[in-house]
Write a protein that holds these residues in place. Structure first.
Motif, PDB file in Angstrom:
ATOM      1  N   PRO A   1       0.614  -1.123   0.074  1.00 50.12           N
ATOM      2  CA  PRO A   1      -0.068  -0.025  -0.096  1.00 50.12           C
ATOM      3  C   PRO A   1       0.784   1.249   0.137  1.00 50.12           C
ATOM      4  O   PRO A   1       1.919   1.408   0.668  1.00 50.12           O
ATOM      5  CB  PRO A   1      -0.776  -0.069   1.157  1.00 50.12           C
ATOM      6  N   ARG A   2       0.448   2.122  -0.722  1.00 50.37           N
ATOM      7  CA  ARG A   2       1.167   3.639  -0.964  1.00 50.37           C
ATOM      8  C   ARG A   2       0.467   4.782  -0.125  1.00 50.37           C
ATOM      9  O   ARG A   2       1.271   5.381   0.351  1.00 50.37           O
ATOM     10  CB  ARG A   2       1.253   3.564  -2.329  1.00 50.37           C
ATOM     11  N   THR A   3      -0.602   4.706  -0.308  1.00 43.73           N
ATOM     12  CA  THR A   3      -1.070   6.052   0.552  1.00 43.73           C
ATOM     13  C   THR A   3      -2.146   5.741   1.482  1.00 43.73           C
ATOM     14  O   THR A   3      -2.909   6.726   2.015  1.00 43.73           O
ATOM     15  CB  THR A   3      -2.049   6.617  -0.969  1.00 43.73           C
ATOM     16  N   SER A   4      -2.282   4.507   2.027  1.00 47.73           N
ATOM     17  CA  SER A   4      -3.063   4.247   3.308  1.00 47.73           C
ATOM     18  C   SER A   4      -2.334   3.207   4.197  1.00 47.73           C
ATOM     19  O   SER A   4      -1.745   2.143   3.450  1.00 47.73           O
ATOM     20  CB  SER A   4      -4.443   4.044   2.695  1.00 47.73           C
ATOM     21  N   THR A   5      -2.924   3.196   5.266  1.00 40.73           N
ATOM     22  CA  THR A   5      -2.385   2.022   6.170  1.00 40.73           C
ATOM     23  C   THR A   5      -3.498   1.139   6.993  1.00 40.73           C
ATOM     24  O   THR A   5      -3.395   0.383   7.776  1.00 40.73           O
ATOM     25  CB  THR A   5      -1.466   2.545   7.181  1.00 40.73           C
ATOM     26  N   ASP A   6      -4.740   1.610   6.508  1.00 40.85           N
ATOM     27  CA  ASP A   6      -5.828   0.983   6.853  1.00 40.85           C
ATOM     28  C   ASP A   6      -5.667  -0.682   6.856  1.00 40.85           C
ATOM     29  O   ASP A   6      -6.429  -1.376   7.654  1.00 40.85           O
ATOM     30  CB  ASP A   6      -7.023   1.255   6.245  1.00 40.85           C
ATOM     31  N   ALA A   7      -5.082  -1.161   5.732  1.00 42.36           N
ATOM     32  CA  ALA A   7      -5.075  -2.774   5.576  1.00 42.36           C
ATOM     33  C   ALA A   7      -4.219  -3.341   6.832  1.00 42.36           C
ATOM     34  O   ALA A   7      -4.670  -4.435   7.128  1.00 42.36           O
ATOM     35  CB  ALA A   7      -4.412  -2.888   4.180  1.00 42.36           C
ATOM     36  N   TYR A   8      -3.235  -2.605   7.294  1.00 41.64           N
ATOM     37  CA  TYR A   8      -2.687  -3.386   8.506  1.00 41.64           C
ATOM     38  C   TYR A   8      -3.519  -3.357   9.726  1.00 41.64           C
ATOM     39  O   TYR A   8      -3.579  -4.580  10.415  1.00 41.64           O
ATOM     40  CB  TYR A   8      -1.536  -2.238   8.971  1.00 41.64           C
ATOM     41  N   ARG A   9      -4.666  -2.442   9.803  1.00 50.15           N
ATOM     42  CA  ARG A   9      -5.659  -2.656  10.899  1.00 50.15           C
ATOM     43  C   ARG A   9      -6.583  -3.810  10.438  1.00 50.15           C
ATOM     44  O   ARG A   9      -7.060  -4.448  11.291  1.00 50.15           O
ATOM     45  CB  ARG A   9      -6.298  -1.327  10.980  1.00 50.15           C
ATOM     46  N   TYR A  10      -6.842  -4.054   9.216  1.00 46.92           N
ATOM     47  CA  TYR A  10      -7.744  -5.167   8.691  1.00 46.92           C
ATOM     48  C   TYR A  10      -7.005  -6.441   8.882  1.00 46.92           C
ATOM     49  O   TYR A  10      -7.804  -7.399   9.461  1.00 46.92           O
ATOM     50  CB  TYR A  10      -7.811  -5.306   7.331  1.00 46.92           C
ATOM     51  N   ALA A  11      -5.628  -6.630   9.137  1.00 44.54           N
ATOM     52  CA  ALA A  11      -5.003  -7.879   9.207  1.00 44.54           C
ATOM     53  C   ALA A  11      -4.824  -8.144  10.779  1.00 44.54           C
ATOM     54  O   ALA A  11      -4.986  -9.083  11.332  1.00 44.54           O
ATOM     55  CB  ALA A  11      -3.717  -7.555   8.684  1.00 44.54           C
ATOM     56  N   TRP A  12      -4.735  -6.956  11.657  1.00 44.15           N
ATOM     57  CA  TRP A  12      -4.859  -7.128  13.019  1.00 44.15           C
ATOM     58  C   TRP A  12      -6.043  -7.581  13.412  1.00 44.15           C
ATOM     59  O   TRP A  12      -6.254  -8.397  14.368  1.00 44.15           O
ATOM     60  CB  TRP A  12      -4.291  -5.873  13.758  1.00 44.15           C
ATOM     61  N   ASP A  13      -7.128  -6.996  13.086  1.00 52.46           N
ATOM     62  CA  ASP A  13      -8.404  -7.503  13.430  1.00 52.46           C
ATOM     63  C   ASP A  13      -9.051  -8.856  13.181  1.00 52.46           C
ATOM     64  O   ASP A  13      -9.327  -9.608  14.045  1.00 52.46           O
ATOM     65  CB  ASP A  13      -9.740  -6.465  12.865  1.00 52.46           C
ATOM     66  N   GLY A  14      -8.515  -9.258  11.910  1.00 54.40           N
ATOM     67  CA  GLY A  14      -8.463 -10.515  11.625  1.00 54.40           C
ATOM     68  C   GLY A  14      -7.713 -11.819  12.518  1.00 54.40           C
ATOM     69  O   GLY A  14      -8.318 -12.778  12.963  1.00 54.40           O
ATOM     70  N   ARG A  15      -6.429 -11.162  13.117  1.00 49.91           N
ATOM     71  CA  ARG A  15      -5.534 -12.014  13.756  1.00 49.91           C
ATOM     72  C   ARG A  15      -6.227 -11.978  15.161  1.00 49.91           C
ATOM     73  O   ARG A  15      -6.258 -13.075  15.863  1.00 49.91           O
ATOM     74  CB  ARG A  15      -4.468 -11.605  14.067  1.00 49.91           C
ATOM     75  N   VAL A  16      -7.029 -11.002  15.715  1.00 52.03           N
ATOM     76  CA  VAL A  16      -7.411 -11.042  17.025  1.00 52.03           C
ATOM     77  C   VAL A  16      -8.704 -11.650  17.108  1.00 52.03           C
ATOM     78  O   VAL A  16      -8.833 -12.500  17.947  1.00 52.03           O
ATOM     79  CB  VAL A  16      -7.612  -9.468  17.404  1.00 52.03           C
ATOM     80  N   GLN A  17      -9.523 -11.681  15.974  1.00 51.17           N
ATOM     81  CA  GLN A  17     -10.748 -12.537  15.971  1.00 51.17           C
ATOM     82  C   GLN A  17     -10.118 -14.373  15.937  1.00 51.17           C
ATOM     83  O   GLN A  17     -10.823 -14.927  16.506  1.00 51.17           O
ATOM     84  CB  GLN A  17     -11.616 -12.413  14.871  1.00 51.17           C
ATOM     85  N   ALA A  18      -9.075 -14.412  15.274  1.00 53.26           N
ATOM     86  CA  ALA A  18      -8.865 -15.823  15.072  1.00 53.26           C
ATOM     87  C   ALA A  18      -8.283 -16.498  16.463  1.00 53.26           C
ATOM     88  O   ALA A  18      -8.156 -17.789  16.547  1.00 53.26           O
ATOM     89  CB  ALA A  18      -7.686 -15.906  14.085  1.00 53.26           C
TER      90      ALA A  18
ATOM     91  N   THR B   1       4.156   0.612  15.748  1.00 52.52           N
ATOM     92  CA  THR B   1       3.281  -0.324  15.262  1.00 52.52           C
ATOM     93  C   THR B   1       3.192   0.255  13.600  1.00 52.52           C
ATOM     94  O   THR B   1       3.041   1.617  13.446  1.00 52.52           O
ATOM     95  CB  THR B   1       1.975  -0.584  15.824  1.00 52.52           C
ATOM     96  N   ARG B   2       2.771  -0.464  12.646  1.00 53.16           N
ATOM     97  CA  ARG B   2       2.307   0.109  11.359  1.00 53.16           C
ATOM     98  C   ARG B   2       0.856   0.388  11.499  1.00 53.16           C
ATOM     99  O   ARG B   2       0.321   1.018  10.663  1.00 53.16           O
ATOM    100  CB  ARG B   2       2.605  -0.951  10.404  1.00 53.16           C
ATOM    101  N   LEU B   3       0.014   0.174  12.521  1.00 54.73           N
ATOM    102  CA  LEU B   3      -1.390   0.352  12.633  1.00 54.73           C
ATOM    103  C   LEU B   3      -1.635   1.789  12.909  1.00 54.73           C
ATOM    104  O   LEU B   3      -0.971   2.420  13.602  1.00 54.73           O
ATOM    105  CB  LEU B   3      -1.942  -0.540  13.699  1.00 54.73           C
ATOM    106  N   ASN B   4      -2.546   2.545  12.232  1.00 60.95           N
ATOM    107  CA  ASN B   4      -2.993   3.814  12.582  1.00 60.95           C
ATOM    108  C   ASN B   4      -4.008   3.819  13.543  1.00 60.95           C
ATOM    109  O   ASN B   4      -4.643   2.748  13.919  1.00 60.95           O
ATOM    110  CB  ASN B   4      -3.673   4.560  11.237  1.00 60.95           C
ATOM    111  N   ARG B   5      -3.835   4.963  14.583  1.00 57.30           N
ATOM    112  CA  ARG B   5      -4.631   4.793  15.827  1.00 57.30           C
ATOM    113  C   ARG B   5      -4.665   3.659  16.633  1.00 57.30           C
ATOM    114  O   ARG B   5      -5.495   3.182  16.884  1.00 57.30           O
ATOM    115  CB  ARG B   5      -6.180   5.235  15.354  1.00 57.30           C
ATOM    116  N   PRO B   6      -3.213   3.224  17.023  1.00 59.69           N
ATOM    117  CA  PRO B   6      -3.262   1.896  18.060  1.00 59.69           C
ATOM    118  C   PRO B   6      -3.914   1.950  19.163  1.00 59.69           C
ATOM    119  O   PRO B   6      -3.925   0.990  19.969  1.00 59.69           O
ATOM    120  CB  PRO B   6      -1.870   1.878  17.890  1.00 59.69           C
TER     121      PRO B   6
END
Length: 621
Positions: A17-34, A152-157
């Protein structure tokens, strides 16, 4: 077109990703639910989730000097006596066992816990386990209490997630489907599949349109739009899921209102923004039909009743009786005396009831009762059918949130209210000026933070009312585009991926003038990150987009009467004479016939030629 759209979408898979870091939050939420934990209970930097951190999402040391890194609190180091057996003192996770081939076996640990013997709340309830062990050295879990700076790479951690339940289910599905050691490529691949699926839905709907070739060409506005590979694929925004469900819902609404409403509800549960497209599903529900409606009788009318119905229509009130009545049939041989009085009474009652049924026919529940003397010329569409999409959408959203409400200890809204205030959409918020919100309203009066929300609400209510009154129920996407585009022009958001919904609606409706709205969002987002004082670029972009929309509306309003007159078939001369004879006097009809004969003759032709010979009129049947 589908192959070309897939090739364009695949270009977004070539880089992170070039212009946003939202995808890192997506990956983290998936890991937390798993791991069996509700994503609404803990913020990413909470020490209770320290066991889920790795070097990819939570780098340490020199890696924290890169762009888009946010510092986090290090996890407290556990005393040596409290460390569970089998855990590495540095990695903080069980040492993986080796198979006969020397490869580490997958972990089958219990849900993560903050202390030994004390499970994290919500873990066992969701039935999850720890995420897969990643053998890559740069993905090893971090040591709690390490002296190295951690980020962290996550925005608003420090805040909880704000994503709705359908989006969280999508994150979990991608996490479960991704191979071990993958980073953001599974999410980018999911975005590519969603964008191609949207193109396929647009092409499938184009075959059922009155202008399939034009509708197919409009699908290219989405399939070949540059914003799709950038925002939906490269940045892997979950808006692609909401766009797909919104497009499918609006296409399904004219034929299956419940299914269309359910799809729109799923789109709202994936991204809250598609809720502004819901009024499009109610297009025209308050309109009055101008075409007379025929009464719909039920199956209770027998053949005898239908015969009486036809006879009554031929000789009913206000209609002349036939000139001659056929003579009654001769009496049959061997016929006895006249029918008894009881039989005559039954027959008379049957005739009376049949005529009463004609005057007041039994109609279905969604049409008002009509009269044979004065048929109804207008009716309001049924309320039950009108609210069906809204009810279905609300039910889907409620069912989506229900599991998280039952299993979460915190609010399932997460950081939503804080995000609204942070983006400047709260009354009196100082961030509205910093982020250039209400840019067009700011041109009318400075400082719209205190009065903008009531004005926006009033304008949107007026637009929604216009859609409910004048909208086309067979084209609900048109009303959805008007409401969504108006909301964008009034609130001027600064994130271009929000406008993916506008691009898809333009591809459905074909009103290209609305494409200026996503271009304005891109201009505002890029300049805000590159220039210190670039708010004027976004204001100029939205002003030009608004002017383009108004110009397109004016051009279409001027061309509408011309298009209607051009599509009307010309009236033949014989029909003109017939109309004049039936509606006017005999002199008017004779004048029309004389004009027709004069038009048929050619001036200057010799007598007796076919040009001057009177044409033989066809006998009217």
């Amino acid at each position: 077109m589908l192959v070309g759209g897939a090739a364009i979408a695949a270009t977004g898979l070539l880089a992170p990703p070039r212009t946003s870091t939202d995808a890192y939050r997506y990956a983290w939420d998936g890991r937390v639910q798993a791991a069996g934990i509700s994503p609404y209970d803990y913020a990413p930097e909470d020490p209770a989730l320290a066991s889920l951190r790795d070097r990819w999402l939570f780098p340490k040391g020199p890696a924290c000097h890169g762009p888009d890194r946010a510092p986090v609190r290090p996890a407290p180091e556990r005393p040596k006596a409290e460390r569970p057996e089998g855990r590495h003192p540095e990695a903080g996770r069980p040492t993986p066992e080796r198979t006969a081939l020397g490869r580490p076996t997958p972990e089958r640990a219990a849900p993560g816990s903050a202390k030994p013997g004390r499970p994290i709340p919500g873990g066992p309830a969701l039935g999850g386990t720890h995420p897969r062990a990643d053998p890559a050295p740069d993905h090893a879990h971090s040591a709690p209490g390490s002296a190295e700076p951690q980020c962290t790479r996550l925005n608003r951690p420090s805040v909880h997630t704000i994503y709705p339940p359908a989006a969280e289910g999508y994150f979990l599905l991608v996490h479960r489907s991704a191979p071990s050691g993958s980073t953001l490529l599974p999410l980018q691949t999911g975005g590519a599949l969603l964008s191609v699926a949207t193109t396929a839905v647009l092409l499938a709907a184009a075959r059922r349109r009155r202008d399939p070739r034009l509708a197919t060409a409009r699908a290219a506005l989405w399939a070949w739009c540059p914003a799709v590979p950038v925002e939906a694929v490269n940045n892997a925004h979950v808006d692609a899921l909401g766009v797909l469900l919104t497009v499918a819902g609006l296409i399904a609404v004219p034929r299956r209102r419940a299914l269309g409403g359910a799809l729109l509800g799923a789109a709202t549960a994936a991204k809250l923004l598609p809720a502004v497209a819901l009024p499009g599903a109610l297009s025209g529900v308050l309109a009055r039909a101008t075409k007379p409606c025929e009464p719909r009788t039920t199956a209770r009318h027998t053949t005898a009743h239908r015969t009486v119905l036809e006879k009554f229509r031929a000789t009913g009130p206000g209609r002349p009786a036939p000139a001659e009545s056929p003579p009654p049939p001769p009496p049959r041989e061997g016929a006895g005396s006249p029918a008894p009085a009881a039989s005559r009474i039954r027959r008379a009652a049957a005739v009376v009831l049949s005529r009463a049924a004609v005057l007041r026919p039994t109609t279905s529940f969604n049409r008002p009762a009509t009269s044979a003397i004065r048929p109804a010329t207008s009716f309001i569409r049924p309320t039950a059918s009108a609210v069906l999409p809204v009810a279905a959408a609300a039910a889907v959203v409620a069912l989506g949130y229900l599991p998280y409400v039952l299993l979460s200890r915190s609010s399932v809204l997460g950081y939503l209210t804080g995000y609204v205030a942070e983006e400047g959409y709260e009354t009196g918020s100082a961030a509205a000026d910093d982020k250039n919100r209400y840019a067009l309203l700011r041109l009318l009066h400075p400082g719209p933070e205190t009065w903008a929300l009531p004005v926006v609400a009033a304008v949107l209510l007026a637009v929604v009312g216009w859609v409910l009154l004048r909208g086309d129920p067979q084209r609900p996407w048109r009303g959805a585009l008007v409401v969504t585009g108006t909301a964008f022009l009034l609130m001027t958001p600064g994130y271009p991926w929000y406008a993916l919904l506008v691009v898809a609606l333009v591809a459905l409706d074909g009103r290209w003038e609305w494409l200026g709205v996503p271009l304005a969002g891109v201009a505002q987002y890029v300049t805000a990150r590159a220039v210190d004082d670039g708010a004027w670029v976004g204001t100029l972009g939205y002003a030009v987009a608004c002017a383009a929309v108004m110009a397109g509306w004016a051009v279409r309003a001027l061309r509408a009467p011309l298009a209607a007159s051009a599509s009307r078939p010309p009236r033949p001369p014989a029909e003109t004479a017939r109309t004049a004879k039936t509606t006017g006097t005999a002199e008017t009809a004779e004048t029309a016939r004389t004009a027709e004969a004069a038009d048929a003759a050619t001036p200057g032709s010799p007598p007796g030629s076919p040009a001057t010979r009177p044409r033989r009129r066809r006998a009217r049947r």
